[in-house]
Motif scaffolding. Structure first.
Motif, PDB file in Angstrom:
ATOM      1  N   SER A 151      41.627  52.901  35.955  1.00  0.00           N
ATOM      2  CA  SER A 151      42.766  52.586  36.278  1.00  0.00           C
ATOM      3  C   SER A 151      43.466  51.862  35.412  1.00  0.00           C
ATOM      4  O   SER A 151      44.746  51.880  35.386  1.00  0.00           O
ATOM      5  CB  SER A 151      42.954  50.795  36.821  1.00  0.00           C
ATOM      6  OG  SER A 151      42.132  51.338  38.409  1.00  0.00           O
ATOM      7  N   THR A 157      43.432  56.492  38.408  1.00  0.00           N
ATOM      8  CA  THR A 157      43.962  55.597  38.706  1.00  0.00           C
ATOM      9  C   THR A 157      43.627  54.853  39.815  1.00  0.00           C
ATOM     10  O   THR A 157      42.378  54.852  40.242  1.00  0.00           O
ATOM     11  CB  THR A 157      44.813  56.918  40.122  1.00  0.00           C
ATOM     12  OG1 THR A 157      44.050  57.382  40.961  1.00  0.00           O
ATOM     13  CG2 THR A 157      45.731  57.425  39.341  1.00  0.00           C
ATOM     14  N   ARG A 177      53.652  52.499  37.618  1.00  0.00           N
ATOM     15  CA  ARG A 177      53.037  51.808  37.435  1.00  0.00           C
ATOM     16  C   ARG A 177      52.077  50.987  38.771  1.00  0.00           C
ATOM     17  O   ARG A 177      51.017  50.542  38.889  1.00  0.00           O
ATOM     18  CB  ARG A 177      52.271  51.576  36.402  1.00  0.00           C
ATOM     19  CG  ARG A 177      52.370  52.966  35.095  1.00  0.00           C
ATOM     20  CD  ARG A 177      52.530  52.487  34.159  1.00  0.00           C
ATOM     21  NE  ARG A 177      53.451  51.423  34.058  1.00  0.00           N
ATOM     22  CZ  ARG A 177      54.173  51.162  32.514  1.00  0.00           C
ATOM     23  NH1 ARG A 177      53.047  51.064  31.468  1.00  0.00           N
ATOM     24  NH2 ARG A 177      54.887  50.601  32.313  1.00  0.00           N
ATOM     25  N   ASN A 219      47.803  52.953  35.728  1.00  0.00           N
ATOM     26  CA  ASN A 219      48.063  52.041  36.517  1.00  0.00           C
ATOM     27  C   ASN A 219      48.731  50.496  35.685  1.00  0.00           C
ATOM     28  O   ASN A 219      49.035  49.607  36.439  1.00  0.00           O
ATOM     29  CB  ASN A 219      48.372  52.053  38.537  1.00  0.00           C
ATOM     30  CG  ASN A 219      48.016  53.101  38.514  1.00  0.00           C
ATOM     31  OD1 ASN A 219      46.746  53.650  38.614  1.00  0.00           O
ATOM     32  ND2 ASN A 219      49.077  52.891  39.078  1.00  0.00           N
ATOM     33  N   ASN A 274      47.981  53.017  44.224  1.00  0.00           N
ATOM     34  CA  ASN A 274      48.950  54.785  43.652  1.00  0.00           C
ATOM     35  C   ASN A 274      48.607  55.903  44.536  1.00  0.00           C
ATOM     36  O   ASN A 274      49.793  56.031  44.688  1.00  0.00           O
ATOM     37  CB  ASN A 274      47.705  54.640  42.137  1.00  0.00           C
ATOM     38  CG  ASN A 274      48.818  55.995  41.860  1.00  0.00           C
ATOM     39  OD1 ASN A 274      49.780  55.220  41.035  1.00  0.00           O
ATOM     40  ND2 ASN A 274      48.467  57.573  41.823  1.00  0.00           N
TER      41      ASN A 274
END
Length: 420
Positions: free
Chosen positions: A365, A345, A206, A368, A349
């Motif tokens: 996100s 994401t 992540r 992550n 990433n």
């Protein structure tokens, strides 16, 4: 302590085995089908190898085994053992040193050296994007260590690489057997759940990003690395200018959930004079009450076709519009400009693209976010807003106008690109 020793009830050595779970890219897969005892023999019946970690087997009593990381200059394990197999906790690449003592005297020492050795890397069988992202590091590892590299993955995926990487040897997944091939070292490439697992991965994907996490796992520089794709049919099948799109993904959070997004995008592309080919495998995906159809107005090039056919179509496309999914990685590997629409994401990433589309004004996100764990069994996974009106707002609030403006930049860049 960074290693473990195991014996069975009869006091006989018992090698540490693979975990019951698997990586994100291949749930439930064991790292190696056939592992067995350490393959190489030292003095006094000592056996060792670096298959699924550093493994050292001793028989009898009075032994002391030390495992060291030569790069970090640290002792990982130092214990007295009897009738045991010692296996390092770290199953990713470590520059190991083995020292085995008996009655205070050094009986065996060995510094791991992959030069000229048979080394094995296992990749997932069927996940397109992950394999394309991770594959180039296998060859970088081969070049760095000057080893004889064997690789396992799905045969359909291997067809993309075998012509471009003639120095690599392919192993069918059903034939993985460390003893039969005589592998000196083996590595299982993937991302592992829970993300706190530091046995199989040295970093949290992540934080490191999907591709660079494998660079860390193999002890390579964490730099973006584009693979080579060997396209076998390079003929242009469609005379008119065309754009390839892909609108399907394995989880709903990966889709572009704006209700008019694809409709407006396809309409814009066609107004610019492009044919729009949808090259997803499936024209319809979903679960329960949630289903995703091929975008209206796109030409249906879907179907369970060989990846070589997808690559051949992409080779002559002006550019590609897709999601954080496998076909975006394939288009990128082929050097195509990629418009990537993704909110779940963070841009770090995936691979770098100047045409990444994300709305930072919306929730974004979560993939992550180190405070949440991805659940690949939940098709409707949305860790922050599941069951509320904000579910999937990360992509639902990516407006068609934002995507169209990004595509306009791509069109302008393609027109002024000096390359043929």
């Amino acid at each position: 302590m960074s290693a473990s020793s195991q014996t069975n009830g009869a006091g006989q050595p018992q090698p540490a085995g693979p975990p019951a779970g698997g990586p994100a890219a291949g749930p439930g897969q064991a790292p190696f089908v056939k592992l067995g005892e350490p393959l190489f023999e030292g003095p006094a019946g000592i056996r060792y190898d670096f298959n699924y970690g550093c493994r050292v087997k001793v028989s009898g009593a009075g032994w002391r085994v030390r495992l060291l990381d030569r790069n970090a200059d640290v002792v990982l394990y130092d214990e007295e053992v009897a009738d045991a197999t010692v296996c390092s906790t770290s199953r990713y690449y470590v520059n190991f040193r083995i020292e085995v003592l008996r009655d205070g005297k050094l009986v065996f020492e060995h510094d791991q050296d992959l030069y000229g050795r048979k080394v094995f890397a296992r990749l997932p069988v069927s996940t397109i994007g992950d394999v394309i992202a991770w594959f180039p590091y296998v060859d970088e590892f081969r070049k760095r260590h000057q080893c004889e590299m064997y690789v396992s993955m799905g045969e359909a995926l291997w067809s993309l690489f075998e012509d471009a990487y003639p120095h690599l040897h392919y192993v069918h997944p059903e034939d993985e057997d460390a003893g039969a091939y005589g592998f000196y070292a083996s590595y299982f490439l993937g991302i592992f759940f829970p993300s706190s697992d530091r046995t199989h991965q040295p970093t949290d994907y992540r934080v490191s990003g999907l591709q660079r996490t494998i660079a860390w796992l193999l002890g390579l520089p964490a730099q973006e690395c584009r693979p080579r794709i060997g396209v076998r049919d390079t003929r242009r099948r469609i005379a008119e200018p065309y754009v390839c799109i892909a609108a399907q993904a394995s989880s709903q959070c990966k889709h572009w959930n704006n209700p008019t997004g694809w409709y407006e995008t396809v309409r814009y592309l066609k107004a610019q004079g492009y044919r729009v080919l949808c090259i997803d495998r499936d024209a319809l995906t979903g679960q329960g009450l949630q289903w995703n159809h091929i975008p209206y107005g796109a030409e249906d090039f879907t179907g369970d076709l060989p990846l070589q056919e997808r690559a051949s179509l992409l080779l002559h496309a002006e550019f590609f519009v897709g999601l954080s999914s496998g076909l975006s990685w394939l288009a990128w590997a082929l050097g195509k400009p990629v418009v990537m629409i993704s909110g779940f994401t963070h841009p770090q990433n995936e691979f770098g693209t100047p045409y990444r589309v994300i709305n930072f004004h919306a929730c974004n996100s979560c993939w992550n976010d180190t405070s949440v764990e991805f659940d690949n069994t939940d098709y409707l996974w949305c860790p922050r807003h599941a069951g509320t009106e904000r579910q999937f707002e990360c992509s639902r609030l990516i407006a068609p106008g934002q995507v169209v403006k990004t595509i306009a930049r791509v069109i302008d860049d393609v027109k002024h690109d000096p390359r043929p």
